[in-house]
Scaffold this motif. Sequence first.
Motif, PDB file in Angstrom:
ATOM      1  N   ALA A   1      16.792  38.084  81.706  1.00  0.00           N
ATOM      2  CA  ALA A   1      17.835  37.533  80.842  1.00  0.00           C
ATOM      3  C   ALA A   1      17.369  36.242  80.190  1.00  0.00           C
ATOM      4  O   ALA A   1      17.639  35.976  79.026  1.00  0.00           O
TER       5      ALA A   1
ATOM      6  N   HIS B   1      19.194  34.513  76.642  1.00  0.00           N
ATOM      7  CA  HIS B   1      20.625  34.312  76.869  1.00  0.00           C
ATOM      8  C   HIS B   1      20.902  32.859  77.205  1.00  0.00           C
ATOM      9  O   HIS B   1      20.054  32.176  77.793  1.00  0.00           O
TER      10      HIS B   1
ATOM     11  N   SER C   1      26.051  32.474  79.577  1.00  0.00           N
ATOM     12  CA  SER C   1      26.023  33.933  79.645  1.00  0.00           C
ATOM     13  C   SER C   1      25.325  34.405  80.913  1.00  0.00           C
ATOM     14  O   SER C   1      25.737  35.388  81.535  1.00  0.00           O
TER      15      SER C   1
ATOM     16  N   ASN D   1      27.508  36.643  83.339  1.00  0.00           N
ATOM     17  CA  ASN D   1      27.185  38.064  83.432  1.00  0.00           C
ATOM     18  C   ASN D   1      26.283  38.429  84.597  1.00  0.00           C
ATOM     19  O   ASN D   1      26.402  39.501  85.169  1.00  0.00           O
ATOM     20  N   GLU D   2      25.327  37.554  84.879  1.00  0.00           N
ATOM     21  CA  GLU D   2      24.306  37.958  85.847  1.00  0.00           C
ATOM     22  C   GLU D   2      24.550  37.379  87.240  1.00  0.00           C
ATOM     23  O   GLU D   2      24.368  38.060  88.231  1.00  0.00           O
TER      24      GLU D   2
ATOM     25  N   HIS E   1      25.798  45.724  87.575  1.00  0.00           N
ATOM     26  CA  HIS E   1      26.051  46.203  86.221  1.00  0.00           C
ATOM     27  C   HIS E   1      25.794  47.693  86.142  1.00  0.00           C
ATOM     28  O   HIS E   1      24.880  48.205  86.788  1.00  0.00           O
TER      29      HIS E   1
ATOM     30  N   GLU F   1      26.097  48.639  80.728  1.00  0.00           N
ATOM     31  CA  GLU F   1      26.118  47.182  80.576  1.00  0.00           C
ATOM     32  C   GLU F   1      24.710  46.614  80.485  1.00  0.00           C
ATOM     33  O   GLU F   1      24.450  45.661  79.745  1.00  0.00           O
TER      34      GLU F   1
ATOM     35  N   GLN G   1      23.127  44.655  76.831  1.00  0.00           N
ATOM     36  CA  GLN G   1      22.866  43.215  76.712  1.00  0.00           C
ATOM     37  C   GLN G   1      21.969  42.818  75.544  1.00  0.00           C
ATOM     38  O   GLN G   1      22.371  41.982  74.735  1.00  0.00           O
TER      39      GLN G   1
ATOM     40  N   ARG H   1      15.958  49.223  78.120  1.00  0.00           N
ATOM     41  CA  ARG H   1      16.441  47.884  77.827  1.00  0.00           C
ATOM     42  C   ARG H   1      15.416  47.102  77.017  1.00  0.00           C
ATOM     43  O   ARG H   1      15.777  46.358  76.098  1.00  0.00           O
TER      44      ARG H   1
END
Lengths: 297, 675
Positions: free
Chosen positions: A189, A194, A198, A202-203, B455, B459, B463, B513
């Motif tokens: 991420a 990000h 975030s 989210n994580e 997730h 999801e 991202q 991803r």
Amino acid sequence: MKLDNIYQEEKKSNFAKVSEIIITMASRPSGFIGLSILIFHVILAFISPYVAPYDFKAINPTLMLQAPSAEYWFGTDDLGRDVFTRTILGGRTALTITFFGSLIALLWGGLLGIFCGLVGGKTDDIVMRIVDAFLSIPWILAMLLIVSLLGTSTEVLIPALGFFYGKGIVRVARAATHDVIAKDFIVSARARGHSNFSIIWNEIIPNVRDAILVEGAMRWSWMLLGFSSLSFLGFGVSPPTPDWGLMISNARGLMSFAYWSVIAPIVGLSSLIIGINLTADAFAKALGIDRSTKAPV
Amino acid sequence: MTEIIQKVKNLSIGFKSKKGEEILILRNISTNIKKGETVGIVGESGSGKSTLALAMMGYVKHGLYTIGGECEFNSSNLLKMKNRDLEKIRGRKIAMIPQNAGQALTPNLKIGYQIDEALQLHSDLKEEEREKKISELLNKVRLPSPETIALRYPHELSGGQQQRVAVAMALAGTPDLLLLDEPTTGLDVTTQAHVLELLNFIAKDTGTSMVYVSHDLGAIAQVSDRIIVMYSGEIVLEGPSRDILKKPIHPYTYGLLKSIPKLSLAGLPQSMPGSQPQPGTIHRGCSFFDRCDFSEEKCKNNSPQLEYLEELNTSVRCFNHKSLMNDSQVNQTVNEIKTSTQDKEILNLSEVSISYAKQKLLDQVLNRISDDNPTVKDININIKKGETIALVGESGSGKSTILKSIAGLLRTKGGIIKFDQNRNLSSDLKERDPNDLRIIQLIFQNPDESLNPNHTVEEIIAQPLKLYFGLKGEELKKNIIDLLQKVRLGEFYMSRYPRQLSGGEKQRVAVARAFAAKPDIILCDEVTSALDVSVQAAVLNLLQQLKEDFGTTYIFVSHDLAVVRAISDRVAVLYQGRLCEVGPSKDVYQFPSHPYTEVLLGAVLEPDPDIKPKLVAEDIVEEKPPQKGCSFQGRCSRILGDICKNEVPTWQITNSGNSIRCHIPLKELQKDQIN
């Protein structure tokens, strides 16, 4: 080995998840007892104003220190007030104040802990040293200082308690974040670019939520004890509001000849604390976090 | 006939699921271990090979229980024995060597003391005798100067040395049977070859029977006399090692051998479709039915029995083994990779150096890095558009470090990373703009860690789509389905969590991803090392296909030279953070090569009993790169003298465009290496 995981199927709704957790909690004897006590207290807090047989502040000199009888189930206190009425009402304030206090503690402690764990470096060092400094102050002294400066109203007590019990959560949230942060999905991420917000939202939060919630539940019972201690010392709620800590404090001198006026609030307070503790333990086990192997921070 | 020391009879081990069903991990296993032989148990993760090995010493993992059958050792059933009686057997009669010796040794006790403890428990020697025995044991496992090693702590030894100590401890009780659970899996290629050679020597020298559990057919091929192939909790093939590797008569083993990349073959091996079924999901028919090229209607409903073929001394569980018997010489066909390299340069690293040293306060304040001997130094690589370049080397060679710097996750000490000839990429993540971040995407080694467990697949893939392209609603969903199809996963995977996927499926999600960002460069960090061989080939094929479709450039980091040979156009060999050799992959794999490349190539284990690893240099581990001179001077067997110690060699270029950084002239290098 997580042998059972492979048989799990499609995504579950949040409601299904919560009910599954509650069922798992109740399937253990300790969890069932804890949950029952807690639910009993919560229900009592809601309905007590409507079921209380007498007025909690009605002073009657002729009824001073009556022993328990069919009319006054738990007897009367030194001012002739009904102990049963005051006991069932006495949990309301404690429960409400500490519940909202715990929420505040969870919120700021959890978020600050996650933030420190994520950014690390100097920010983390400085914030954690401040937290350590606060942790080293005897809490009762600091609470007394705040209460004597700002007063004992609910609006003061909730944030004050929330602040004081949140600093322990900071450490737990930070440690839980450290476990997650080394994982590649966070690195991934970050590499994608990000924002910190975030990444936290989210994580990290989905992965540390359980640990923080369990810690919050434990803090709730500690806070309850802390709040009652304040009342006991005369710095909590003010008379004539019925409150367990205050009732114990008032009646403790009469213990040798009017035991009933002190036993009822003691049973109320300790059963609630035991209930919350057992529930928190069962909650942890249901989520797969075993508190027995980790010392509280 | 030789004496049988362990007899496994109709063994079934399993657990009860939440719904109360009995789920079998091992299904009706019967086999014998003879005195003095080495048996290799091979299978993919989840095939039950470790459970079988543990059962052989009377241990059943927590949560599992014996459903039926027995493990007979010295005519007593280990699985029914009391713990007190088992204690007398474990260590003295049956010893175990764990996978990770670093974790199996107590960190705060000296090596000598730990071996002494094992001797006290498992032998009747007196104190003076034990002391002698300790150095004898350490000598036997070929540790240099046993007296000093005995006084060290585990952390002062390298991984290979720790594994040797574990072997010495296991030998302390002079066991009749030695169980080895993936003993070389965590080690570097060169160390692995050395440890295997040692195990071979010990097996011959002491006459101990060994059971060698591994997923790696290459390692199994080097040590075992007999091989047991397991699939989904069953033995599917059992027989003499040479026959099984040369002429596998079971379709699974056949496919497995075909899917392993080999040094001698460029191009991608064929993959086996699907993955191993989860325990408890097979109710009837052959467990390999879904993935088998030879399956017939009867395989679907009837389970084949293990059939003993007298003439081959082999047991096989397949109805159609006869048809395989005739033409089962493994003819490996590979899918030739198309080079899509264009002349345009896409990434240029010049003079890149990276330091891990802790910086002094003054440097911290001035926000600079000063270190005269950085971990990674002098990296100059041009990468062309559409190329697959591989960085190879042992652990600590700096290959992942370089990858992190390209991704912006690690600050460089110096040097320039340039994208598309004119755009400088800052080595600080915060100074890169979103587009700089989008063009470079990462795929990690372990998909368990690179996918957020909370997730869903939807999801996870959403991202990068949301972040870079701001997609929403229907369009987002359409893109996700599109990407899933590109990595050969169906739409129904969207609502699944990573834990509900197999290793290969998880890695496909990670690939999806990475491609969601429409990147120009994808950094692949050991992307197949956590996967089973049959799945590895499929993922490599997928990556190649996607590259051809999108024209992406791959920077591929791996320690596995055979995988690198299969997929890459160009290879860069690193030692101690310095480049040794850079060139087109077909040339790097030929002589002349840098002495270090020679060591690496020599240590590669192939699933062929006739190809033995060549051990050229010692498996010493150096902690720091040398201050001056050639980076490989400490281990080089061809060292010339002072010139190697003092001067950094210049690049020598071969006719085919392969650059080698060595003081030895190319002609001499080639002459020595071919002999």
